[in-house]
Write a protein that holds these residues in place. Structure first.
Motif, short mmCIF file in Angstrom:
data_model
loop_
_atom_site.label_atom_id
_atom_site.label_comp_id
_atom_site.label_asym_id
_atom_site.label_seq_id
_atom_site.Cartn_x
_atom_site.Cartn_y
_atom_site.Cartn_z
N UNK A 3 -24.23 6.47 67.05
CA UNK A 3 -23.22 7.04 67.92
C UNK A 3 -23.84 7.67 69.16
N UNK A 4 -25.08 8.16 69.03
CA UNK A 4 -25.77 8.73 70.19
C UNK A 4 -26.08 7.64 71.20
N UNK A 5 -26.60 6.52 70.69
CA UNK A 5 -26.93 5.40 71.58
C UNK A 5 -25.66 4.80 72.17
N UNK A 6 -24.61 4.70 71.35
CA UNK A 6 -23.34 4.18 71.85
C UNK A 6 -22.73 5.05 72.93
N UNK A 7 -22.82 6.36 72.75
CA UNK A 7 -22.33 7.28 73.77
C UNK A 7 -23.13 7.14 75.06
N UNK A 8 -24.45 6.99 74.93
CA UNK A 8 -25.28 6.77 76.12
C UNK A 8 -24.93 5.48 76.83
N UNK A 9 -24.64 4.42 76.06
CA UNK A 9 -24.27 3.15 76.68
C UNK A 9 -22.95 3.27 77.42
N UNK A 10 -22.00 4.01 76.86
CA UNK A 10 -20.72 4.21 77.54
C UNK A 10 -20.91 5.02 78.81
N UNK A 11 -21.73 6.07 78.75
CA UNK A 11 -22.00 6.87 79.95
C UNK A 11 -22.74 6.05 81.00
#
Length: 107
Positions: A3-11
């Motif tokens: 979820x941390x990496x996914x959030x970074x990808x969305x940002x």
């Protein structure tokens, strides 16, 4: 961790959209308008930083073909630092003189 990496990808995707909008229209987020003197440099910097963060997320989820960790590390850091440098320059460089006000004779 995902979820941390996914959030970074969305940002990262949001930064890419912000960079494209800035390059096409000159519009800058309201929080940065007062500080930015060169919108074109700011847009390029946001685009590079967004690409760096989004690529790291895509490589983590194996959406893109795998590359060595060295290429991901050094390539991602190079893009991120280049974007940060461009955003810094967009705020530190002085305003360009306007062509309308350079000739005092009014001709």
């Amino acid at each position: 961790m995902a979820w941390v990496v996914g959030t970074g990808a969305v940002l990262g995707m949001l930064a890419i959209v912000s960079g494209i909008v800035t390059l096409r229209t000159g519009w800058i987020l309201p929080t940065a308008r007062r500080h930015v003197t060169r919108p074109h440099l700011h847009g390029l910097g946001a685009l590079l930083m967004g690409i760096s963060v989004a690529l790291q997320g895509l490589l983590y989820f194996r959406v893109l073909p795998g590359v060595s960790w060295e290429a991901r590390f050094f390539g991602g850091n190079a893009l991120l630092l280049a974007g940060l440098l461009l955003i810094t320059l967009s705020q530190l460089l002085p305003l360009r003189p306007s062509r309308d006000h350079t000739d005092p004779s009014g001709v």
